[in-house]
Design a protein around this motif. Structure first.
Motif, PDB file in Angstrom:
ATOM      1  N   GLY A  61      -1.528  -2.949 -12.395  1.00  0.00           N
ATOM      2  CA  GLY A  61      -1.047  -1.736 -11.750  1.00  0.00           C
ATOM      3  C   GLY A  61       0.440  -1.585 -11.892  1.00  0.00           C
ATOM      4  O   GLY A  61       1.125  -2.414 -12.498  1.00  0.00           O
ATOM      5  N   THR A  86      -3.174   7.506  -3.217  1.00  0.00           N
ATOM      6  CA  THR A  86      -3.805   6.254  -3.624  1.00  0.00           C
ATOM      7  C   THR A  86      -2.695   5.260  -3.936  1.00  0.00           C
ATOM      8  O   THR A  86      -1.518   5.611  -3.970  1.00  0.00           O
ATOM      9  CB  THR A  86      -4.698   6.427  -4.868  1.00  0.00           C
ATOM     10  N   GLY A  87      -3.071   4.014  -4.193  1.00  0.00           N
ATOM     11  CA  GLY A  87      -2.070   3.024  -4.548  1.00  0.00           C
ATOM     12  C   GLY A  87      -2.521   1.616  -4.218  1.00  0.00           C
ATOM     13  O   GLY A  87      -3.700   1.357  -3.974  1.00  0.00           O
ATOM     14  N   SER A 123      -6.947   2.216  -0.038  1.00  0.00           N
ATOM     15  CA  SER A 123      -6.901   2.383  -1.491  1.00  0.00           C
ATOM     16  C   SER A 123      -6.334   1.126  -2.124  1.00  0.00           C
ATOM     17  O   SER A 123      -5.514   0.428  -1.521  1.00  0.00           O
ATOM     18  CB  SER A 123      -6.043   3.594  -1.876  1.00  0.00           C
ATOM     19  N   ASP A 143      -6.967   3.290  -9.982  1.00  0.00           N
ATOM     20  CA  ASP A 143      -6.935   3.415  -8.525  1.00  0.00           C
ATOM     21  C   ASP A 143      -8.310   3.791  -7.981  1.00  0.00           C
ATOM     22  O   ASP A 143      -9.081   4.511  -8.629  1.00  0.00           O
ATOM     23  CB  ASP A 143      -5.940   4.501  -8.095  1.00  0.00           C
ATOM     24  N   SER A 167      -6.141  -0.926  -6.424  1.00  0.00           N
ATOM     25  CA  SER A 167      -6.180  -0.705  -7.863  1.00  0.00           C
ATOM     26  C   SER A 167      -6.875  -1.878  -8.534  1.00  0.00           C
ATOM     27  O   SER A 167      -6.634  -3.036  -8.176  1.00  0.00           O
ATOM     28  CB  SER A 167      -4.761  -0.551  -8.412  1.00  0.00           C
TER      29      SER A 167
END
Length: 235
Positions: A40, A78-79, A34, A211, A36
């Protein structure tokens, strides 16, 4: 030529006759990456690197001929990990948004979600057991917790983890391409990749990114109702 055409139709509908009809359950689990897009959490617009993402869910679906309509409930993360400057704010005091000085930093942001998908899939049968199932849908993610790790300036770690405005519901586009292998009339094995891309930032605070995640899922499908065959072409 006409006979070849009719034979092709019969073959196609004959394969379609193996599609299952009725309700089914599909517990799934998977992992992937994951990141972004855009700015962010605690991250400027500088490049970001992906982090490990995970997903667990139980799907409830209904199939009719070769079409499938699915919903369900699950958990996902997510991240992103980024390198840049701490241009983000440290919070609100008296309605005034206060910013930190911009020292260099690295930080990892992990968003934890409860998810509820709604998707449409089409079951392409490749034989009596093998099938390919592309899908398209939308997913709602309730972000109930956000955690910041590995902040090079530790003074900001505790402050970053106190944000409560991250508790939002975020829609995301969902794409999937799974393969199925039928074990018997009740059980099948499912496996394949899916992509999730949020349609808005995970927080209502301005400047945060969208994300996205690429996850490979695997699990089992249990047919609740009895298997039915579509009517084959006889004429």
């Amino acid at each position: 030529m006409k006979k070849i055409f009719l034979a092709g139709l019969i073959g196609f509908y004959g394969l379609s006759g193996y599609a299952q009809a009725g309700f089914y359950l599909a517990p799934m689990a998977g992992g992937g990456i994951s990141s972004s897009s855009g700015a962010g959490f605690l991250l400027s617009a500088n490049p970001k690197s992906p982090i490990y993402a995970q997903e667990y869910q139980v799907r409830l679906g209904y199939s009719f001929r070769n079409w499938q309509l699915e919903t369900g409930l699950g958990y996902a993360t997510t991240g992103a990990h980024g390198v840049g400057y701490l241009w983000r704010s440290v919070g609100y005091w008296g309605g005034v948004l206060l910013f930190t000085p911009p020292p260099a930093y690295t930080a990892t942001t992990i968003n934890r979600h409860i998810l509820a998908p709604l998707s449409v899939r089409y079951n392409i049968l490749m034989g009596k057991r093998l099938s390919v199932v592309p899908g398209l849908g939308i997913e709602w993610l309730y972000n109930y917790a956000t955690e910041t790790r590995n902040v090079s300036n530790e003074a900001f770690t505790d402050v970053a983890n106190t944000y409560d405005h991250f508790k939002t519901v975020t829609p995301a586009l969902l794409y999937s391409l799974e393969c199925g292998w039928k074990l018997n009339d009740k059980w099948s094995i499912l496996a394949g990749p899916n992509m999730q891309h949020m349609l808005k930032p995970v927080t209502t605070q301005p400047g945060f990114g969208y994300d996205y995640a690429y996850v490979f899922n695997a699990g089992l499908k249990y047919q609740i109702s009895k298997r039915k065959r579509a009517v084959e072409l006889q004429k």
